[in-house]
Write an enzyme that holds these catalytic residues in place. Structure first.
Site, PDB file in Angstrom:
ATOM      1  N   TYR A 109       0.811  -1.339   0.013  1.00 52.47           N
ATOM      2  CA  TYR A 109      -0.072  -0.066  -0.077  1.00 52.47           C
ATOM      3  C   TYR A 109       0.737   1.234  -0.007  1.00 52.47           C
ATOM      4  CZ  TYR A 109      -2.949   3.795   1.616  1.00 52.47           C
ATOM      5  OH  TYR A 109      -3.931   4.953   1.262  1.00 52.47           O
ATOM      6  N   GLU A 197      -2.887   7.610  -4.437  1.00 52.00           N
ATOM      7  CA  GLU A 197      -2.852   6.318  -3.476  1.00 52.00           C
ATOM      8  C   GLU A 197      -2.877   5.272  -4.651  1.00 52.00           C
ATOM      9  OE1 GLU A 197      -5.967   4.992  -0.354  1.00 52.00           O
ATOM     10  OE2 GLU A 197      -6.535   4.233  -2.227  1.00 52.00           O
TER      11      GLU A 197
END
Ligand code: GDP
Ligand code: MN
Length: 392
Positions: A109, A197
């Protein structure tokens, strides 16, 4: 403003971040054409909507033949996809992105966000990629690494390297990750983003790093100087009530209740929504008409709220400082004259020119319900709802 995954990938690729080869498709035929163009024997068909959580909602399909691609494409196109990040109506799938499938060894992530508390840009990373950040924070809190970025110095290479080692990557991958981190930060700054992101950022079977998913949001107040970003806007992904209001310079958030609200000031709007809830009702929207609102602006705001079919009662709550109650009252009277107002309207005025404002309402002869206090206004709005709605 949000953009689609494929647009974010294109922007990030421009900064040197590796992304899978892919192409956009608006029809099943185009989707299989894209696959042929890409080559190989496994592809991913991805619904392009402004939401994550598509994978578990059926919006990401791995296919190994053109027939499968066409099936996946016709399943998705034209449908509304409901994910855990959308409301119950979901978002319309109008475009698909077809990519070569990637062989995944590990999912990471990576996020860059604005941390308002520290007034800094924050880099967040985790070795528990694939999951949403909220889940990682709950289920794998120890895997979360954060770097707070000094605005004067920017992201420094040693910080990026520390983070890469912190994720437990082997040394061959560390340099690659550092490049990706530096590039993501540059994209964030250059493009006036509020969020970047990459989730997941994957380690492939052949030991490379690839951005498998990408999400970017931008500062609306900077769009005037980012024409290449403004162009990426996709209105089909926005709440039509909110885009109509934004076009008229009004701060509006659509909600799911039936009491339409027209209020000045964000704080008073929040307080009013609380009072409506306390009185047993539910607001249909948040709307701040701002300071110094002219009768024309009040009329515009009325038009936006009445444009929402859910609205059964209208509540106007003004505590005028810079605003003028007489202008607001005039705007309300004009709304009755120019728009088809078929519902109870409650008006509570207080502050600058309140006597004049109340006089205008009283002399209009219109069936306007008035209230002295916020609590009274909220109670009257809830009581004025049609009975069938109250029972529901
Ligand atoms: P999201 O659910 O909207 O966040 O969409 P993602 O693009 O992140 O895809 C969700 C999940 O699908 C990823 O976490 C992967 O596990 C899987 N996925 C997506 N693309 C590929 C691919 O090319 N190969 C494989 N094996 N899995 C993929
Ligand atoms: Mn994702």
């Amino acid at each position: 403003m949000d953009i689609h995954e494929y647009q974010a990938k294109e922007l990030l690729a421009g900064y040197g971040i590796p992304v899978p080869v892919g192409g956009l498709a608006y029809s099943p035929e185009q989707a299989s054409y894209r696959a042929r163009e890409i080559g190989g024997d496994r592809w991913v068909v991805k619904a392009q909507i402004h939401s994550g959580g598509r994978g578990e909602a059926g919006g990401v399909r791995i296919c190994s033949s053109e027939t499968e691609i066409q099936e996946a494409a016709s399943d998705m196109l034209g449908r509304r996809l409901v994910t855990r990040q959308t409301d119950s109506r979901g978002k319309l799938v109008g475009r698909l992105y077809v990519e070569e499938a990637t062989d995944i060894a590990q999912e990471l992530y990576l996020g860059i966000v604005l941390d308002r508390a520290s007034e800094r840009i924050m880099l967040v990373a985790s070795s528990a990629g694939g999951m949403e950040i909220e889940e990682i924070a709950v289920e794998e809190p120890d895997s979360l690494l954060r770097i707070s970025i000094d605005p004067a110095a920017g992201l420094l290479e040693y910080q990026a390297r520390e983070l890469a080692f912190g994720l437990g990557l082997d040394s061959r991958l560390v340099n690659k990750l550092v490049k990706i981190l530096m590039a993501s930060y540059r994209a964030f700054r250059d493009l006036d983003a509020t969020m970047v992101e990459i989730n997941p950022l994957v380690v492939t079977g052949s030991d490379d790093l690839v951005a498998l998913d990408a999400k970017m949001s931008f500062d609306d107040n900077a769009l005037f100087r980012r024409p290449q970003i403004s162009e990426l806007r996709d209105r089909s992904q926005e709440d039509p009530r909110e885009s109509a209001a934004a076009d008229r310079g009004l701060a509006y958030v659509g909600l799911e209740g039936d009491i339409g609200c027209m209020i000045n000031g964000a704080g008073l709007a929040m307080a009013t929504m609380d009072m409506i809830k306390l009185a047993g009702g539910a607001p249909a929207n948040f709307l701040d008409i701002g300071g110094g609102a002219s009768p024309e602006r009040v009329l515009k705001a009325f038009r936006v709220v009445l444009g929402d079919a859910n609205v059964k009662v209208m509540l106007v709550n003004i505590f005028a400082g810079i605003n003028r109650c007489d202008w607001v009252a005039e705007g309300v009277v004009q709304a009755f004259q120019k728009l088809d107002v078929q519902m109870p309207v409650i008006v509570r005025l207080s502050g600058t020119n309140v006597d004049e404002g109340r006089r205008i309402i009283a002399q209009s002869g219109l069936p306007i319900i008035t209230a002295e206090t916020l609590a009274e206004a909220a109670e009257k709005a809830v009581a004025a709802r049609p009975t069938a709605e109250k029972a529901a």
